[in-house]
Design a protein around this motif. Structure first.
Motif, PDB file in Angstrom:
ATOM      1  N   PHE A   1       0.857  -1.185   0.000  1.00  0.00           N
ATOM      2  CA  PHE A   1       0.000   0.000   0.000  1.00  0.00           C
ATOM      3  C   PHE A   1       0.895   1.237   0.000  1.00  0.00           C
ATOM      4  CE2 PHE A   1      -2.028   3.440   2.369  1.00  0.00           C
ATOM      5  CZ  PHE A   1      -3.240   3.572   1.697  1.00  0.00           C
ATOM      6  N   ASP A   2       0.516   2.235  -0.801  1.00  0.00           N
ATOM      7  CA  ASP A   2       1.298   3.468  -0.891  1.00  0.00           C
ATOM      8  C   ASP A   2       0.333   4.589  -1.261  1.00  0.00           C
ATOM      9  OD1 ASP A   2       3.056   5.552  -1.398  1.00  0.00           O
ATOM     10  OD2 ASP A   2       4.463   4.327  -2.555  1.00  0.00           O
ATOM     11  N   SER A   3       0.215   5.609  -0.387  1.00  0.00           N
ATOM     12  CA  SER A   3      -0.740   6.678  -0.654  1.00  0.00           C
ATOM     13  C   SER A   3      -0.300   7.978   0.012  1.00  0.00           C
ATOM     14  CB  SER A   3      -2.132   6.287  -0.153  1.00  0.00           C
ATOM     15  OG  SER A   3      -3.061   7.329  -0.359  1.00  0.00           O
ATOM     16  N   ARG A   4      -0.805   9.083  -0.551  1.00  0.00           N
ATOM     17  CA  ARG A   4      -0.630  10.404   0.051  1.00  0.00           C
ATOM     18  C   ARG A   4      -1.980  11.008   0.470  1.00  0.00           C
ATOM     19  NH1 ARG A   4       4.412  12.679  -0.714  1.00  0.00           N
ATOM     20  NH2 ARG A   4       5.798  11.616  -2.193  1.00  0.00           N
ATOM     21  N   ASP A   5      -3.036  10.268   0.315  1.00  0.00           N
ATOM     22  CA  ASP A   5      -4.359  10.784   0.641  1.00  0.00           C
ATOM     23  C   ASP A   5      -4.754  10.374   2.060  1.00  0.00           C
ATOM     24  OD1 ASP A   5      -7.029  11.966  -0.208  1.00  0.00           O
ATOM     25  OD2 ASP A   5      -7.619   9.962   0.451  1.00  0.00           O
ATOM     26  N   PRO A   6      -4.953  11.314   2.991  1.00  0.00           N
ATOM     27  CA  PRO A   6      -5.248  10.964   4.392  1.00  0.00           C
ATOM     28  C   PRO A   6      -6.477  10.076   4.555  1.00  0.00           C
ATOM     29  CG  PRO A   6      -4.647  13.275   4.216  1.00  0.00           C
ATOM     30  CD  PRO A   6      -4.790  12.765   2.816  1.00  0.00           C
ATOM     31  N   ASP A   7      -7.546  10.346   3.787  1.00  0.00           N
ATOM     32  CA  ASP A   7      -8.756   9.527   3.922  1.00  0.00           C
ATOM     33  C   ASP A   7      -8.509   8.089   3.468  1.00  0.00           C
ATOM     34  OD1 ASP A   7     -10.179  11.674   4.907  1.00  0.00           O
ATOM     35  OD2 ASP A   7     -10.963  12.255   2.939  1.00  0.00           O
ATOM     36  N   THR A   8      -7.752   7.945   2.386  1.00  0.00           N
ATOM     37  CA  THR A   8      -7.421   6.603   1.890  1.00  0.00           C
ATOM     38  C   THR A   8      -6.544   5.861   2.890  1.00  0.00           C
ATOM     39  OG1 THR A   8      -7.557   7.373  -0.396  1.00  0.00           O
ATOM     40  CG2 THR A   8      -6.372   5.317  -0.012  1.00  0.00           C
ATOM     41  N   ILE A   9      -5.585   6.567   3.469  1.00  0.00           N
ATOM     42  CA  ILE A   9      -4.696   5.958   4.467  1.00  0.00           C
ATOM     43  C   ILE A   9      -5.489   5.511   5.688  1.00  0.00           C
ATOM     44  CG2 ILE A   9      -2.770   6.391   6.044  1.00  0.00           C
ATOM     45  CD1 ILE A   9      -1.717   8.379   3.879  1.00  0.00           C
TER      46      ILE A   9
ATOM     47  N   SER B   1      -9.012  -0.976   8.127  1.00  0.00           N
ATOM     48  CA  SER B   1      -9.314  -2.290   7.548  1.00  0.00           C
ATOM     49  C   SER B   1      -8.205  -3.290   7.830  1.00  0.00           C
ATOM     50  CB  SER B   1      -9.526  -2.152   6.038  1.00  0.00           C
ATOM     51  OG  SER B   1      -9.688  -3.413   5.426  1.00  0.00           O
ATOM     52  N   ALA B   2      -6.940  -2.852   7.694  1.00  0.00           N
ATOM     53  CA  ALA B   2      -5.798  -3.761   7.861  1.00  0.00           C
ATOM     54  C   ALA B   2      -5.682  -4.276   9.287  1.00  0.00           C
ATOM     55  CB  ALA B   2      -4.506  -3.054   7.462  1.00  0.00           C
ATOM     56  N   TYR B   3      -6.064  -3.450  10.277  1.00  0.00           N
ATOM     57  CA  TYR B   3      -5.906  -3.850  11.674  1.00  0.00           C
ATOM     58  C   TYR B   3      -7.226  -4.170  12.361  1.00  0.00           C
ATOM     59  CZ  TYR B   3      -1.140  -2.424  10.972  1.00  0.00           C
ATOM     60  OH  TYR B   3       0.130  -2.333  10.479  1.00  0.00           O
ATOM     61  N   GLY B   4      -8.327  -4.038  11.635  1.00  0.00           N
ATOM     62  CA  GLY B   4      -9.617  -4.450  12.167  1.00  0.00           C
ATOM     63  C   GLY B   4     -10.055  -3.701  13.404  1.00  0.00           C
ATOM     64  N   THR B   5      -9.739  -2.404  13.475  1.00  0.00           N
ATOM     65  CA  THR B   5     -10.115  -1.616  14.637  1.00  0.00           C
ATOM     66  C   THR B   5     -10.249  -0.152  14.236  1.00  0.00           C
ATOM     67  OG1 THR B   5      -9.597  -1.156  16.960  1.00  0.00           O
ATOM     68  CG2 THR B   5      -7.767  -1.084  15.401  1.00  0.00           C
ATOM     69  N   GLU B   6     -10.899   0.628  15.060  1.00  0.00           N
ATOM     70  CA  GLU B   6     -11.034   2.051  14.790  1.00  0.00           C
ATOM     71  C   GLU B   6      -9.748   2.784  15.137  1.00  0.00           C
ATOM     72  OE1 GLU B   6     -13.441   3.772  13.279  1.00  0.00           O
ATOM     73  OE2 GLU B   6     -14.319   1.811  12.848  1.00  0.00           O
ATOM     74  N   MET B   7      -9.451   3.825  14.366  1.00  0.00           N
ATOM     75  CA  MET B   7      -8.276   4.655  14.613  1.00  0.00           C
ATOM     76  C   MET B   7      -8.628   6.123  14.394  1.00  0.00           C
ATOM     77  SD  MET B   7      -5.055   2.753  12.806  1.00  0.00           S
ATOM     78  CE  MET B   7      -4.701   1.007  13.034  1.00  0.00           C
TER      79      MET B   7
ATOM     80  N   ILE C   1      -1.668   9.072  16.581  1.00  0.00           N
ATOM     81  CA  ILE C   1      -2.608   7.991  16.286  1.00  0.00           C
ATOM     82  C   ILE C   1      -3.186   7.436  17.583  1.00  0.00           C
ATOM     83  CG2 ILE C   1      -2.954   5.823  15.037  1.00  0.00           C
ATOM     84  CD1 ILE C   1      -0.311   6.311  13.603  1.00  0.00           C
ATOM     85  N   ASP C   2      -4.505   7.336  17.639  1.00  0.00           N
ATOM     86  CA  ASP C   2      -5.191   6.625  18.705  1.00  0.00           C
ATOM     87  C   ASP C   2      -5.745   5.341  18.112  1.00  0.00           C
ATOM     88  OD1 ASP C   2      -4.772   8.696  20.572  1.00  0.00           O
ATOM     89  OD2 ASP C   2      -6.492   9.787  19.764  1.00  0.00           O
ATOM     90  N   VAL C   3      -5.376   4.221  18.679  1.00  0.00           N
ATOM     91  CA  VAL C   3      -5.706   2.906  18.117  1.00  0.00           C
ATOM     92  C   VAL C   3      -6.619   2.160  19.076  1.00  0.00           C
ATOM     93  CG1 VAL C   3      -4.770   0.773  17.165  1.00  0.00           C
ATOM     94  CG2 VAL C   3      -3.433   2.888  17.032  1.00  0.00           C
TER      95      VAL C   3
END
Length: 320
Positions: A11-19, A25-31, A64-66
């Motif tokens: 994965f490679d992006s500069r878009d905050p919403d996409t990131i 999705s990758a970690y299965g939790t809210e951030m 980041i809050d995970v």
């Protein structure tokens, strides 16, 4: 333990919403992620089923809050700096440092300066199985009492373990296609995590364990190993089959055979590999394929162990 062929994701992006969408999705939790607009985030994951090895790199200061992640997350800083807080425990980590992102099941926060990290996500069921947490008399879940390694030497152990698995196992097509190899790799990570980070799976054997470490226990255990050596079994499974605690099992093997249950299992598997080499057609089989079939992670280590045991290299047995 469910195993599958390792899969690589990038994965490679500069878009905050996409990131943000990718990470939740990758970690299965809210951030919650706070950062400057237009920063770059890159993520590389090798997903082996019971564990994932990752490399992440980003170009700004991330706050980041995970939420709660259903895995043990071990982080190694390659460059940059991370300040992590979990359950009131804070730590600052720089290049070379290793730490737990959180106690399993607990949320955490990070302040991450531009840099690169490596991380390992380990299925909690593997951790419990290696620790014998499902056996009668082994209370509840494992609790980590510290989020940093118990010593610098143990931090090095973790770095060497993950590097070894990355280079020797996950990049070896003969190895990673074998379920026993992936299962053994997952258990190696779990055993390393339990050795590196302080936890509640400690203490000396109880008097009941010492009394149970008998020849009868050993016979039940070795019979189970002989029958199920081709399966993904761990010391906890052997102890359950022998109807004793994990510590009693370990004592029985040490007392009567001067070895450990898993070392005995590896010897049985070596004998099975030897048998397969004797029976194999060298036009259709290879030493690496047979070694991987029996769960040996490294071709070179298998060859050295085989030579020490049988006095000849396995290639000679195959071509005899």
């Amino acid at each position: 333990m469910n195993t599958k062929l390792p899969a690589t994701h990038r994965f490679d992006s500069r878009d905050p919403d996409t990131i943000h969408a990718f990470l939740t999705s990758a970690y299965g939790t809210e951030m919650t992620i706070r950062a400057a607009e237009g920063y770059r985030f890159r993520h590389h994951r090798v997903d082996a089923g019971p564990f994932c090895l990752e490399t992440m790199e980003q170009s700004t200061r991330l706050e980041i809050d995970v939420g709660r992640i259903g895995a043990l997350v071990v982080v190694q800083v390659v460059s940059g700096r991370i300040d992590r807080t979990c359950a009131g425990v804070s730590g600052r980590f720089g290049p070379g440092d290793v730490f737990l992102a959180a106690a399993p099941g607990r949320p955490y926060s990070m302040s991450w300066l531009p840099g690169r990290v490596k991380s390992c996500l380990l299925d909690l069921s593997v951790l419990a199985k290696v620790a014998g947490g499902t056996l009668p008399g082994r209370a509840g879940t494992i609790r980590f009492t510290g989020l940093a390694p118990a010593s610098p030497a143990l931090a090095r152990l973790w770095r060497h373990t993950t590097s070894y698995l990355d280079h020797v196992v996950l990049r070896n097509p003969y190895a990673y296609r074998q379920p026993l190899v992936i299962a053994n790799a997952a258990r190696m990570l779990a055993a390393s995590a339990l050795a590196v980070f302080p936890n509640t799976i400690t203490g000396r054997p109880a008097a009941t364990d010492r009394r149970a470490a008998t020849n009868a226990t050993l016979r039940r255990a070795t019979a189970f190993i002989d029958e199920y050596a081709d399966r993904d079994i761990v010391a906890a499974d052997i102890a359950a089959a022998a109807q004793v605690s994990l510590r009693a099992l370990q004592l029985a093997f040490r007392r009567h055979l001067d070895t450990t249950p898993m070392a005995h299992l590896r010897r049985v598997r070596l004998d099975r590999a030897h048998h397969d080499l004797l029976q194999a057609d060298p036009r259709q089989e290879t030493v690496s394929a047979i070694a991987s079939r029996w769960g040996f992670l490294s071709h070179s280590r298998f060859t050295a162990r085989y030579h020490a045991t049988y006095g000849i290299p396995p290639s000679r047995t195959l071509h005899a």
